[in-house]
Enzyme design. Structure first.
Site, PDB file in Angstrom:
ATOM      1  N   ASP A  50       7.716  -7.631   5.212  1.00 56.29           N
ATOM      2  CA  ASP A  50       7.485  -6.155   5.505  1.00 56.29           C
ATOM      3  C   ASP A  50       7.103  -6.017   7.048  1.00 56.29           C
ATOM      4  OD1 ASP A  50       6.318  -3.611   4.197  1.00 56.29           O
ATOM      5  OD2 ASP A  50       5.094  -3.906   5.996  1.00 56.29           O
ATOM      6  N   TYR A  55       5.426  -1.555  14.306  1.00 58.81           N
ATOM      7  CA  TYR A  55       4.693  -2.899  14.606  1.00 58.81           C
ATOM      8  C   TYR A  55       5.235  -3.730  15.727  1.00 58.81           C
ATOM      9  CZ  TYR A  55       3.509  -1.827   9.640  1.00 58.81           C
ATOM     10  OH  TYR A  55       2.979  -1.426   8.529  1.00 58.81           O
ATOM     11  N   LYS A  85      10.385   0.429   8.140  1.00 54.64           N
ATOM     12  CA  LYS A  85       9.856   1.960   8.080  1.00 54.64           C
ATOM     13  C   LYS A  85      10.219   2.678   9.261  1.00 54.64           C
ATOM     14  CE  LYS A  85       5.700  -0.047   6.201  1.00 54.64           C
ATOM     15  NZ  LYS A  85       5.894  -1.640   6.651  1.00 54.64           N
ATOM     16  N   HIS A 118       7.104   6.102   7.070  1.00 53.12           N
ATOM     17  CA  HIS A 118       5.922   5.446   7.252  1.00 53.12           C
ATOM     18  C   HIS A 118       4.652   6.054   6.875  1.00 53.12           C
ATOM     19  CE1 HIS A 118       4.248   1.746  10.139  1.00 53.12           C
ATOM     20  NE2 HIS A 118       3.464   2.062   9.110  1.00 53.12           N
TER      21      HIS A 118
END
Length: 316
Positions: A50, A55, A85, A118
Site C-alpha cells: 500500500d 507518501y 492513492k 485518498h
C-alpha cells in the site's frame, strides 16, 4: 513463507491478500532504505503493498518490484497486489488520468490493482508545508472525480477503484450515482477505534473495509503508542505468547477487515504475518470490546484545523 488468506472484493472478482505492507513513514527514509525494507517484506511473504503519491514511497516501491522480479523473489507482476492513492491536489476531473499515469511511472507498472481517493476533499495547490492556508481546502466534486476514477478502471490503468477516509454518509452519496461501486473503503481501525457503524454499513453495501493504523501509527507525527502500550492488549498477548501488535492485528482480522501494517523492522514485519493460525477466545474478544474508544489519525493533524477538515474528521 507463511500462508496469507485472500479476500474477494465485491463484484469486481478481484482477490486481495488480507494483510498488506504499508509504506507511509515519517520522516520518509531515503530511497535505498525503503527499497531494502520492501524487498525484505517480499522475502518474508508480503504480496500486497500500500502506497500513495503523498507518501513519496511510490518510487522506492517501484524500484523494489523491479529488483524482486529481476532476482526471482517475485515470479511475475500478477503475483502482487499494488494499491496507491489519488492525492487531494489532483482531485479534479481533468487531473485524475494524468495523476494515475504519474503514479504508474513512479511504480514502473502498466496497471494498478487498486486506486483509491485518498481523502474526500480537494486542495487547490500542491502542498509544500503544513498546516496549509484554509482557502486552499475546498469541497471535492465527488461525481466528476468518481467518473474519472471509473475511466481509469475502464482504460485498464487500474483493476479496481475505491476510497479512503470516507464516512458512511459520503459512501452513501457515492453509491447513489456511481456506475462502478467502490471496492474498498480504507479507514483507521484498531481495538481503540473499532469503526462499528462503518463496519456494518460497508458489510451491508458490499464495500470491503480495510484498516490502516491497526497499531495506532506509533512513531509518526499523527499517531501514538496507545495500542502497543495498552494494558489489556499486553495482558492478552502475555497469556498467549504473542506480541501486543499480533493481538491487535488478529482482532482487526477477526472483524472481517483487511490490514495495512507498516514496519521496516525485519523481525516485526515477519511477526505481523504470524496471525493466521490462532484465534482470540471469546473472553479475550470481550475484554478488547470493552476498551474505551479514541480516534488517532486526523486530517486536521496533517493539514490544519480548518472547518471543512474538521467536518471530515468528525464524520469519521
Amino acid at each position: 513463507m507463511g500462508f496469507v488468506p485472500e479476500v474477494k472484493l465485491g463484484c469486481s472478482g478481484q482477490t486481495m491478500p488480507v494483510i498488506g505492507m504499508g509504506t507511509a513513514s515519517y520522516p520518509m527514509p531515503d530511497l535505498e532504505t525503503a527499497k531494502s525494507a520492501i524487498l525484505e517484506a517480499m522475502r518474508a511473504g508480503y504480496r500486497h503493498f500500500d502506497t500513495a503519491f503523498a507518501y513519496r514511497s511510490e518510487q522506492p516501491l517501484g524500484e523494489a518490484i523491479a529488483e524482486a522480479l529481476r532476482l526471482g523473489i517475485i515470479k511475475s507482476r500478477d503475483k502482487l497486489f499494488i494499491t496507491t492513492k489519488l492525492w487531494c491536489s489532483f482531485a479534479e476531473r481533468d487531473q485524475i488520468l494524468p495523476a494515475i499515469k504519474i503514479s504508474l511511472q513512479n511504480l514502473q507498472l502498466n496497471y494498478l490493482d487498486m486506486y483509491l481517493i485518498h481523502w474526500p476533499i480537494r486542495l487547490t495547490q500542491h502542498i509544500t508545508k503544513t498546516p496549509i492556508p484554509k482557502e486552499q481546502v475546498v469541497p471535492m466534486d465527488m461525481k466528476s472525480v468518481w467518473e474519472a476514477m471509473e475511466e481509469c478502471q475502464n482504460l485498464g490503468l487500474t483493476r479496481g477503484i475505491g476510497v479512503s477516509n470516507f464516512s458512511c454518509k459520503k459512501l452513501e452519496d457515492l453509491l447513489s450515482f456511481c456506475k462502478i461501486p467502490p471496492a474498498i473503503n480504507q479507514v483507521e481501525m484498531n481495538p481503540l477505534w473499532k469503526q462499528k457503524e462503518m463496519k456494518e454499513f460497508c458489510k451491508a453495501k458490499g464495500v470491503h473495509l480495510s484498516a490502516y493504523s491497526p497499531l495506532g501509527a506509533n512513531g509518526t507525527k499523527w499517531g501514538d503508542n496507545r495500542i502497543v502500550e495498552c494494558d489489556v492488549l499486553e495482558e492478552v498477548a502475555k497469556a498467549r505468547g504473542k506480541t501486543t501488535a499480533q493481538v491487535s492485528l488478529r482482532w482487526v482480522y477477526e472483524q472481517g477487515a483487511s490490514i495495512i501494517s507498516k514496519s521496516f523492522n525485519r523481525q516485526r514485519m515477519r511477526e505481523n504475518l504470524d496471525i493466521f493460525d490462532w484465534c482470540l477466545t471469546k473472553e479475550e474478544s470481550n475484554k478488547i470490546d470493552q476498551l474505551p474508544q479514541h480516534k488517532g489519525t486526523t486530517l486536521a493533524a496533517i493539514l490544519g484545523p480548518h472547518d471543512l477538515v474538521l467536518e471530515i474528521d468528525a464524520d469519521l
